[in-house]
Enzyme design. Structure first.
Site, PDB file in Angstrom:
ATOM      1  N   SER A 142       0.698  -1.224   0.025  1.00 31.13           N
ATOM      2  CA  SER A 142      -0.146  -0.498  -0.207  1.00 31.13           C
ATOM      3  C   SER A 142       0.674   1.340  -0.025  1.00 31.13           C
ATOM      4  O   SER A 142       1.740   1.181   0.600  1.00 31.13           O
ATOM      5  CB  SER A 142      -0.837   0.219   1.360  1.00 31.13           C
ATOM      6  OG  SER A 142      -1.519   1.088   1.735  1.00 31.13           O
ATOM      7  N   TYR A 155      -2.065  -1.225  11.042  1.00 33.26           N
ATOM      8  CA  TYR A 155      -1.840  -1.767   9.333  1.00 33.26           C
ATOM      9  C   TYR A 155      -0.603  -1.186   8.356  1.00 33.26           C
ATOM     10  O   TYR A 155      -0.072  -1.600   7.879  1.00 33.26           O
ATOM     11  CB  TYR A 155      -3.079  -1.039   8.656  1.00 33.26           C
ATOM     12  CG  TYR A 155      -2.950  -1.008   7.328  1.00 33.26           C
ATOM     13  CD1 TYR A 155      -3.744  -2.370   6.682  1.00 33.26           C
ATOM     14  CD2 TYR A 155      -2.943  -0.288   6.481  1.00 33.26           C
ATOM     15  CE1 TYR A 155      -4.052  -2.926   5.210  1.00 33.26           C
ATOM     16  CE2 TYR A 155      -3.139   0.040   4.963  1.00 33.26           C
ATOM     17  CZ  TYR A 155      -3.991  -1.490   4.753  1.00 33.26           C
ATOM     18  OH  TYR A 155      -3.460  -1.965   3.627  1.00 33.26           O
TER      19      TYR A 155
END
Length: 274
Positions: A142, A155
């Site tokens: 990401s 995360y």
């Protein structure tokens, strides 16, 4: 490498980016796509779409946080449907919550799927790819694997870790003709983002646009693929003015009144938690 007539395995294939990538791959001449996610019904729906495109689809309802089961099912899949030439690790989950309000169980869940699940599947398939001296592994990280964001501490940690994991494997497996790369999409308009406390000024991409970028990246043997102009701008800014970018990220983060709300479970595009 050409994937014409070959087999791919996509984790997190039931929704979001994982689903879009699986469908995009089905249009690239593959013979078979193995779909992995937790939700059997959603997998069956994706499999039906892929079959309609003239590509064989195999559904594997599987919880990637259960290593023993994963070992058995993936080994059986290779035996029945292998060899697997392309592995796309797209499954993941995130909890959006301020760090001081987070619970250890939330971090454990993110680490179990985003890291250990990816590690388990990759280890099983990479060993078999080595025996064939051929393969491609793509780990979907990401933009938050490059630039950490408030309310997303664990995360971000898992996505940063995926980049290190990718770099190490890229060096280790190159001698066996196995290419390893990281794919870094920015915020994507999936089921997950519709419930997010969004960061200001960030414009979500569509899963289809992300999948198109993914397919295009398969022709490149590069360590990392950034997706979208916003990602390139943010990384460029981080290189030349990191202090300015850090200030902008704090400014763009969800407001205090939202951060104090109850923790929100985010299921990123392609998650097995459907």
């Amino acid at each position: 490498m050409s994937f014409q007539g070959k087999t791919a395995l996509v984790t997190g294939a039931s929704r979001g980016i994982g689903r879009a990538i699986a469908l995009a791959l089905a249009q690239q001449g593959l013979h078979r796509i193995i779909l992995v996610a937790r939700n059997a019904q959603h997998l069956a729906e994706v499999a039906a779409e892929i079959t309609d495109l003239g590509v064989e689809a195999v559904s594997l309802p599987l919880d990637l946080t259960q290593p023993v089961v994963v070992n058995i099912v993936i080994a059986q899949a290779w035996q029945r449907h292998g060899p697997i030439h392309l592995l796309v690790n797209c499954a993941g989950i995130a909890h959006q919550v301020p760090f001081l309000e987070a619970h250890v169980s939330q971090a454990q869940e993110e680490i179990a799927l985003n890291l250990i699940g990816t590690y388990t599947v990759t280890r099983l398939i990479a060993k078999r790819m080595v025996s064939k001296e051929e393969g491609r592994i793509v780990n979907v990280s990401s933009l938050m694997g490059k630039l950490a964001a408030p309310t997303m501490a664990t995360y971000c940690a898992t996505k940063f870790a995926l980049l290190g994991f990718t770099q190490a494997l890229r060096s280790e497996l190159a001698a066996h003709n196995i290419q390893v790369m990281a794919f870094l999409p920015s915020l994507t308009d999936t089921d997950m983002t519709r419930d997010l406390r969004l960061f200001r000024w960030v414009i979500p991409m569509t899963p289809q646009k992300v999948a198109q970028a993914f397919v295009a990246s398969l022709d490149r043997n590069t360590a990392e693929i950034l997706v979208g102009w916003q990602s390139h701008l943010a990384v460029w800014c981080h290189r030349i003015a990191p202090g300015l970018l850090a200030w902008l990220i704090r400014l763009a983060a969800p407001g205090e009144e939202k951060q104090n709300a109850s923790p929100l479970v985010m299921r990123p595009a392609g998650t097995t938690h459907s």
